[in-house]
Design an enzyme around this catalytic site. Structure first.
Site, short mmCIF file in Angstrom:
data_model
loop_
_atom_site.label_atom_id
_atom_site.label_comp_id
_atom_site.label_asym_id
_atom_site.label_seq_id
_atom_site.Cartn_x
_atom_site.Cartn_y
_atom_site.Cartn_z
N LEU A 1 -57.30 -2.29 9.99
CA LEU A 1 -56.12 -2.49 10.84
C LEU A 1 -56.32 -3.63 11.84
CD1 LEU A 1 -53.31 -1.12 11.91
CD2 LEU A 1 -54.80 -0.24 13.71
N ASP B 1 -43.05 1.90 26.45
CA ASP B 1 -42.29 2.03 27.70
C ASP B 1 -42.32 3.46 28.22
OD1 ASP B 1 -40.82 1.01 29.75
OD2 ASP B 1 -39.01 0.62 28.56
N HIS C 1 -50.18 5.14 33.25
CA HIS C 1 -50.85 4.07 32.49
C HIS C 1 -52.14 4.59 31.84
CE1 HIS C 1 -47.90 1.40 33.93
NE2 HIS C 1 -48.35 1.27 35.15
C1 V0D Z 1 -50.46 -0.13 30.51
C2 V0D Z 1 -49.69 1.84 28.30
C3 V0D Z 1 -54.78 -0.83 26.79
C4 V0D Z 1 -48.97 0.54 28.49
C5 V0D Z 1 -51.15 1.69 27.99
C6 V0D Z 1 -53.22 -5.72 30.56
C7 V0D Z 1 -49.12 -0.17 29.84
C8 V0D Z 1 -51.97 1.24 29.17
C9 V0D Z 1 -54.84 -2.19 26.95
C10 V0D Z 1 -55.70 -3.13 26.22
C11 V0D Z 1 -52.29 -1.27 29.24
C12 V0D Z 1 -55.40 -4.48 26.13
C13 V0D Z 1 -56.20 -5.35 25.41
C14 V0D Z 1 -57.30 -4.87 24.76
C15 V0D Z 1 -57.63 -3.55 24.83
C16 V0D Z 1 -56.83 -2.69 25.55
C17 V0D Z 1 -53.87 -2.47 27.93
C18 V0D Z 1 -52.55 -3.65 29.39
C19 V0D Z 1 -51.92 -2.49 29.80
C20 V0D Z 1 -52.13 -4.95 29.99
F1 V0D Z 1 -58.08 -5.72 24.06
N1 V0D Z 1 -53.86 -0.30 27.60
N2 V0D Z 1 -53.30 -1.29 28.30
N3 V0D Z 1 -53.51 -3.66 28.46
N4 V0D Z 1 -51.63 -0.09 29.64
#
Ligand code: V0D
Length: 249
Positions: free
Chosen positions: A140, A29, A46
């Protein structure tokens, strides 16, 4: 350890490497607030949050953590402005373009929990490639909660169990906690022993309601993009102190 500052070395030496939580669940968050504080657009938060993921994953690998579940997108996140949702749903592909080779090098296996089929095709495709490329890795488990909601997960379990009973494959007296947990999305993971939420919010927000029944909860004011290796050590150290205080009972 060799490359860290003196103050962090002290912290590290206090960690008990034989008592690292097997499974850590994190609510990432504060990405938007981190950006706002710097007068940057939310999407910059993000982007920075992705760097934090890679740092934390690498450190979890070094600490021999078995599983890391990251709350990346909740079923409630669809209510955000359309442009932000569109940006967020492109992040898995951007993250994997940049970091998948390193995940493979580190023997990490990528998995997801949540309503995967309701995500856009391009998001599913990127994540599926990562799952496929890492499926035989034995280190992991990097588990992304994507379009995840815990109540939905519980209802899905009840529906699957009901169907098994109706079909005569299961009798009602076989339904106990162990069986129930096998019907959850996390059926193949150990229970999380530590839950971390960044950015000062002290809520569970529909995250792993069943699985976190016995977990230690750690809350930090730090925004997710500012979280780092030392922050993870701090959380694990607090977990170990609490375990030591109550361990004798
Ligand atoms: C936004 C901060 C990596 C949190 C990090 C679709 C919110 C960046 C992934 C990710 C998000 C998901 C699956 C995967 C590899 C990477 C990600 C989302 C949001 C939501 F296999 N960052 N990230 N997915 N944020």
């Amino acid at each position: 350890m060799l490359f860290q500052s003196k103050s962090q070395q002290v912290k590290q030496s206090e960690l008990d490497y034989d008592n690292i939580p097997k499974h850590i669940a994190i609510i990432m968050d504060g990405n938007g607030r981190w950006a706002k504080q710097r007068a940057l657009p939310r999407i910059a938060g993000h982007r920075e949050g992705m760097k934090t993921i890679q740092k934390v994953v690498k450190h979890a690998v070094d600490l021999n953590v078995q599983a890391l579940t990251l709350y990346a997108f909740s079923t409630e996140n669809w209510k955000r402005p359309k442009s932000e949702v569109e940006f967020i749903l492109k992040l898995p592909s951007r993250f994997l373009d940049q970091y998948l080779p390193e995940l493979v090098e580190n023997n990490v296996r990528v998995t997801t929990i949540g309503d995967f089929e309701s995500l856009p095709e391009f998001t599913q495709e990127a994540v599926n490639q990562a799952k496929e490329k890492t499926k035989n890795n034995t280190g992991l488990v990097l588990n992304f909660a994507l379009n995840y909601g815990s109540r939905k997960e519980l209802i899905d379990a009840v529906q699957k169990i009901s169907t098994s009973v109706k079909d005569g494959d299961l009798s009602t007296d076989e339904i106990d906690e162990e069986l129930f947990s096998k019907y959850l999305y996390t059926y193949d993971l150990p229970e999380p022993e530590l839950m971390i939420r960044t950015s000062g919010e002290k809520r569970l927000s529909n995250y792993l309601l069943w699985q976190l029944a016995y977990a230690e909860f750690y809350f930090t004011e730090r925004y997710w993009p500012a979280f780092d290796e030392a922050s993870l050590d701090e959380a694990i150290l607090e977990y170990q102190h609490r375990k030591r205080r109550f361990g004798g009972l």
